[in-house]
Design a protein around this motif. Structure first.
Motif, PDB file in Angstrom:
ATOM      1  N   ARG A  85      27.670 -11.173  56.115  1.00 29.79           N
ATOM      2  CA  ARG A  85      26.839 -10.666  56.298  1.00 29.79           C
ATOM      3  C   ARG A  85      26.195 -11.947  57.375  1.00 29.79           C
ATOM      4  O   ARG A  85      26.048 -11.830  58.345  1.00 29.79           O
ATOM      5  CB  ARG A  85      25.409 -10.155  55.731  1.00 29.79           C
ATOM      6  CG  ARG A  85      26.170  -9.204  54.462  1.00 29.79           C
ATOM      7  CD  ARG A  85      24.210  -8.529  53.656  1.00 29.79           C
ATOM      8  NE  ARG A  85      23.563  -9.376  53.043  1.00 29.79           N
ATOM      9  CZ  ARG A  85      23.748  -9.529  51.999  1.00 29.79           C
ATOM     10  NH1 ARG A  85      25.112  -8.484  51.046  1.00 29.79           N
ATOM     11  NH2 ARG A  85      23.866 -10.171  51.005  1.00 29.79           N
ATOM     12  N   ARG A 118      28.424 -14.335  58.721  1.00 31.06           N
ATOM     13  CA  ARG A 118      29.181 -14.098  59.572  1.00 31.06           C
ATOM     14  C   ARG A 118      28.605 -13.163  60.619  1.00 31.06           C
ATOM     15  O   ARG A 118      28.427 -13.755  61.989  1.00 31.06           O
ATOM     16  CB  ARG A 118      30.425 -14.236  59.549  1.00 31.06           C
ATOM     17  CG  ARG A 118      31.644 -13.961  60.748  1.00 31.06           C
ATOM     18  CD  ARG A 118      33.125 -13.207  59.973  1.00 31.06           C
ATOM     19  NE  ARG A 118      34.487 -13.536  61.119  1.00 31.06           N
ATOM     20  CZ  ARG A 118      34.285 -12.268  61.809  1.00 31.06           C
ATOM     21  NH1 ARG A 118      33.470 -11.384  61.598  1.00 31.06           N
ATOM     22  NH2 ARG A 118      35.197 -12.446  62.987  1.00 31.06           N
ATOM     23  N   THR A 119      28.041 -12.276  60.867  1.00 27.36           N
ATOM     24  CA  THR A 119      28.306 -11.054  61.594  1.00 27.36           C
ATOM     25  C   THR A 119      26.672 -11.747  62.167  1.00 27.36           C
ATOM     26  O   THR A 119      26.298 -11.502  63.642  1.00 27.36           O
ATOM     27  CB  THR A 119      27.468  -9.566  60.890  1.00 27.36           C
ATOM     28  OG1 THR A 119      28.883  -9.102  60.322  1.00 27.36           O
ATOM     29  CG2 THR A 119      27.286  -8.459  61.935  1.00 27.36           C
ATOM     30  N   GLU A 120      25.452 -11.902  61.218  1.00 28.27           N
ATOM     31  CA  GLU A 120      24.201 -12.531  61.697  1.00 28.27           C
ATOM     32  C   GLU A 120      24.834 -13.759  62.685  1.00 28.27           C
ATOM     33  O   GLU A 120      23.530 -14.155  63.942  1.00 28.27           O
ATOM     34  CB  GLU A 120      23.127 -12.754  60.963  1.00 28.27           C
ATOM     35  CG  GLU A 120      22.798 -12.070  59.491  1.00 28.27           C
ATOM     36  CD  GLU A 120      22.382 -10.431  60.726  1.00 28.27           C
ATOM     37  OE1 GLU A 120      21.326 -11.058  61.399  1.00 28.27           O
ATOM     38  OE2 GLU A 120      22.301  -9.726  60.527  1.00 28.27           O
ATOM     39  N   LEU A 177      26.883 -14.451  64.750  1.00 28.81           N
ATOM     40  CA  LEU A 177      27.478 -13.673  66.165  1.00 28.81           C
ATOM     41  C   LEU A 177      26.908 -12.963  67.193  1.00 28.81           C
ATOM     42  O   LEU A 177      26.769 -13.322  68.032  1.00 28.81           O
ATOM     43  CB  LEU A 177      29.142 -12.888  65.448  1.00 28.81           C
ATOM     44  CG  LEU A 177      30.162 -14.014  65.113  1.00 28.81           C
ATOM     45  CD1 LEU A 177      30.997 -12.866  65.141  1.00 28.81           C
ATOM     46  CD2 LEU A 177      30.751 -14.571  66.453  1.00 28.81           C
ATOM     47  N   THR A 178      26.014 -12.779  66.091  1.00 27.29           N
ATOM     48  CA  THR A 178      25.043 -11.101  66.883  1.00 27.29           C
ATOM     49  C   THR A 178      23.591 -11.538  67.529  1.00 27.29           C
ATOM     50  O   THR A 178      22.888 -11.472  68.254  1.00 27.29           O
ATOM     51  CB  THR A 178      24.839  -9.428  66.097  1.00 27.29           C
ATOM     52  OG1 THR A 178      23.866 -10.046  65.188  1.00 27.29           O
ATOM     53  CG2 THR A 178      26.222  -9.701  66.394  1.00 27.29           C
ATOM     54  N   GLU A 179      22.971 -12.977  66.718  1.00 21.65           N
ATOM     55  CA  GLU A 179      21.633 -13.166  66.397  1.00 21.65           C
ATOM     56  C   GLU A 179      21.856 -14.668  66.882  1.00 21.65           C
ATOM     57  O   GLU A 179      21.382 -15.215  67.995  1.00 21.65           O
ATOM     58  CB  GLU A 179      20.868 -12.994  65.615  1.00 21.65           C
ATOM     59  CG  GLU A 179      19.512 -13.498  65.649  1.00 21.65           C
ATOM     60  CD  GLU A 179      18.560 -13.105  64.555  1.00 21.65           C
ATOM     61  OE1 GLU A 179      17.586 -13.636  65.177  1.00 21.65           O
ATOM     62  OE2 GLU A 179      18.970 -12.119  64.012  1.00 21.65           O
ATOM     63  N   ARG A 219      23.788 -16.421  69.858  1.00 20.92           N
ATOM     64  CA  ARG A 219      22.908 -15.897  71.290  1.00 20.92           C
ATOM     65  C   ARG A 219      21.264 -16.828  71.686  1.00 20.92           C
ATOM     66  O   ARG A 219      21.468 -16.767  72.380  1.00 20.92           O
ATOM     67  CB  ARG A 219      22.472 -14.186  71.531  1.00 20.92           C
ATOM     68  CG  ARG A 219      22.224 -13.806  72.715  1.00 20.92           C
ATOM     69  CD  ARG A 219      21.842 -12.552  72.392  1.00 20.92           C
ATOM     70  NE  ARG A 219      20.652 -12.162  71.053  1.00 20.92           N
ATOM     71  CZ  ARG A 219      20.478 -11.789  70.314  1.00 20.92           C
ATOM     72  NH1 ARG A 219      22.103 -10.315  69.503  1.00 20.92           N
ATOM     73  NH2 ARG A 219      19.311 -11.062  69.263  1.00 20.92           N
ATOM     74  N   GLU A 220      21.084 -17.128  70.282  1.00 26.13           N
ATOM     75  CA  GLU A 220      19.549 -17.053  70.044  1.00 26.13           C
ATOM     76  C   GLU A 220      19.974 -19.104  70.157  1.00 26.13           C
ATOM     77  O   GLU A 220      18.789 -20.563  70.188  1.00 26.13           O
ATOM     78  CB  GLU A 220      18.798 -17.056  69.658  1.00 26.13           C
ATOM     79  CG  GLU A 220      18.435 -15.468  69.354  1.00 26.13           C
ATOM     80  CD  GLU A 220      17.947 -15.253  71.171  1.00 26.13           C
ATOM     81  OE1 GLU A 220      17.118 -15.997  71.503  1.00 26.13           O
ATOM     82  OE2 GLU A 220      17.751 -14.273  71.573  1.00 26.13           O
ATOM     83  N   ASN A 233      34.595 -11.740  71.242  1.00 21.14           N
ATOM     84  CA  ASN A 233      33.126 -12.038  70.581  1.00 21.14           C
ATOM     85  C   ASN A 233      32.575 -12.728  71.595  1.00 21.14           C
ATOM     86  O   ASN A 233      33.503 -13.862  72.051  1.00 21.14           O
ATOM     87  CB  ASN A 233      32.648 -12.244  69.360  1.00 21.14           C
ATOM     88  CG  ASN A 233      33.736 -13.092  68.718  1.00 21.14           C
ATOM     89  OD1 ASN A 233      33.279 -14.663  69.336  1.00 21.14           O
ATOM     90  ND2 ASN A 233      34.008 -12.397  67.514  1.00 21.14           N
ATOM     91  N   ARG A 234      31.526 -13.942  71.347  1.00 20.85           N
ATOM     92  CA  ARG A 234      30.418 -14.983  72.578  1.00 20.85           C
ATOM     93  C   ARG A 234      30.963 -15.945  71.386  1.00 20.85           C
ATOM     94  O   ARG A 234      31.176 -16.917  72.352  1.00 20.85           O
ATOM     95  CB  ARG A 234      29.088 -14.684  71.806  1.00 20.85           C
ATOM     96  CG  ARG A 234      28.262 -13.125  71.567  1.00 20.85           C
ATOM     97  CD  ARG A 234      26.854 -13.442  71.658  1.00 20.85           C
ATOM     98  NE  ARG A 234      26.186 -14.656  71.959  1.00 20.85           N
ATOM     99  CZ  ARG A 234      25.128 -14.387  73.791  1.00 20.85           C
ATOM    100  NH1 ARG A 234      25.440 -13.043  74.039  1.00 20.85           N
ATOM    101  NH2 ARG A 234      25.128 -15.390  74.219  1.00 20.85           N
ATOM    102  N   ASP A 258      27.578 -16.346  79.136  1.00 22.64           N
ATOM    103  CA  ASP A 258      27.053 -15.684  78.274  1.00 22.64           C
ATOM    104  C   ASP A 258      27.865 -14.059  78.504  1.00 22.64           C
ATOM    105  O   ASP A 258      27.271 -13.331  77.437  1.00 22.64           O
ATOM    106  CB  ASP A 258      25.281 -15.016  78.480  1.00 22.64           C
ATOM    107  CG  ASP A 258      24.910 -15.739  78.550  1.00 22.64           C
ATOM    108  OD1 ASP A 258      25.034 -16.569  77.521  1.00 22.64           O
ATOM    109  OD2 ASP A 258      23.748 -16.350  79.206  1.00 22.64           O
TER     110      ASP A 258
END
Length: 225
Positions: free
Chosen positions: A49, A51-53, A55-57, A60-61, A152-153, A159
């Motif tokens: 979880r 790792r996912t958070e 990469l996804t949030e 990015r922020e 992935n990012r 971006d």
């Protein structure tokens, strides 16, 4: 930690590490330490979880909603997890670790997530017996990613993924990773061969190291096929 035996399989993104690690585990029964879902199974849902958070949030922020230090604190969970898995006692045979802290540290630098105090702590972790580096051309890695479909990012500059942004990031990543392991015995393997052949080469390196505990391997020495 005295008596710990672990090796690191390192390479840029889409170099085939996961496939090689899976093939190596099937061949040998050796334990693989990785934070990728394919190896975590159901035993470490929190690591998955986080790792996912990241990469996804969080990534990015970074620099907007979250400071670089905050984002690094999330990344650090993966680094400490790999260390703990590498040094876990009571397991038979060697442990092969996916990238250890080397790749994450290099990626953090390229992404502007820099805290030298944190990096100094990572560098204080016990070193592996040897690093095996899978050397892949960034252009080949881009094609393996489905021309960016699986990128992935944390694998490209900017971006949005593009071939130029990916290839440039991966070339810089290779340079920083090899600089990070310059004082660790390192063997380099090209990835033109099939996965099973590469896994056999990695196995030979590990078995050779275990059979010559008092010897030192030459850093950066290519491994013949």
């Amino acid at each position: 930690m005295p008596g710990s035996e672990f090796w690191v399989l390192l390479g840029a993104d889409h170099a085939g590490k996961s496939s090689v690690l899976s093939a190596l585990a099937r061949r040998t029964g050796w334990r693989v330490a990785s934070y990728d879902d394919d190896f975590l199974g159901d035993g470490f849902p929190l690591v998955s979880r986080l790792r996912t958070e990241f990469l996804t949030e969080a990534l990015r922020e970074a620099g907007r909603r979250y400071s670089a230090d905050f984002v690094l604190s999330i990344v650090q969970t993966a680094v400490v997890f790999l260390r703990d898995q590498a040094l876990a006692g009571g397991m038979a045979g060697p442990v092969v670790v996916d990238s250890y802290y080397y790749k994450i540290l290099a990626k953090c630098r390229l992404s502007g997530l820099i805290n030298e105090q944190i990096f100094a702590w990572w560098r204080s972790f016990p070193p592996p017996r040897e690093v095996v580096y899978l050397d892949t051309d960034p252009g080949v890695a881009w094609r393996r990613s489905g021309n960016g479909a699986a990128v992935n990012r944390f694998e490209h500059y900017g971006d949005r993924p593009s071939r130029k942004a990916f290839v440039s990031f991966q070339a810089d990543l290779r340079r920083l990773m090899l600089a990070e392991v310059q004082n660790v015995p390192t063997s380099v393997i090209g990835t033109a061969a099939d996965v099973d052949d590469i896994a056999r080469q990695v196995e030979r390196i590990v078995r050779s190291d275990r059979g010559h505990r008092s010897g030192n391997r030459s850093a950066g020495r290519p491994v013949p096929a």
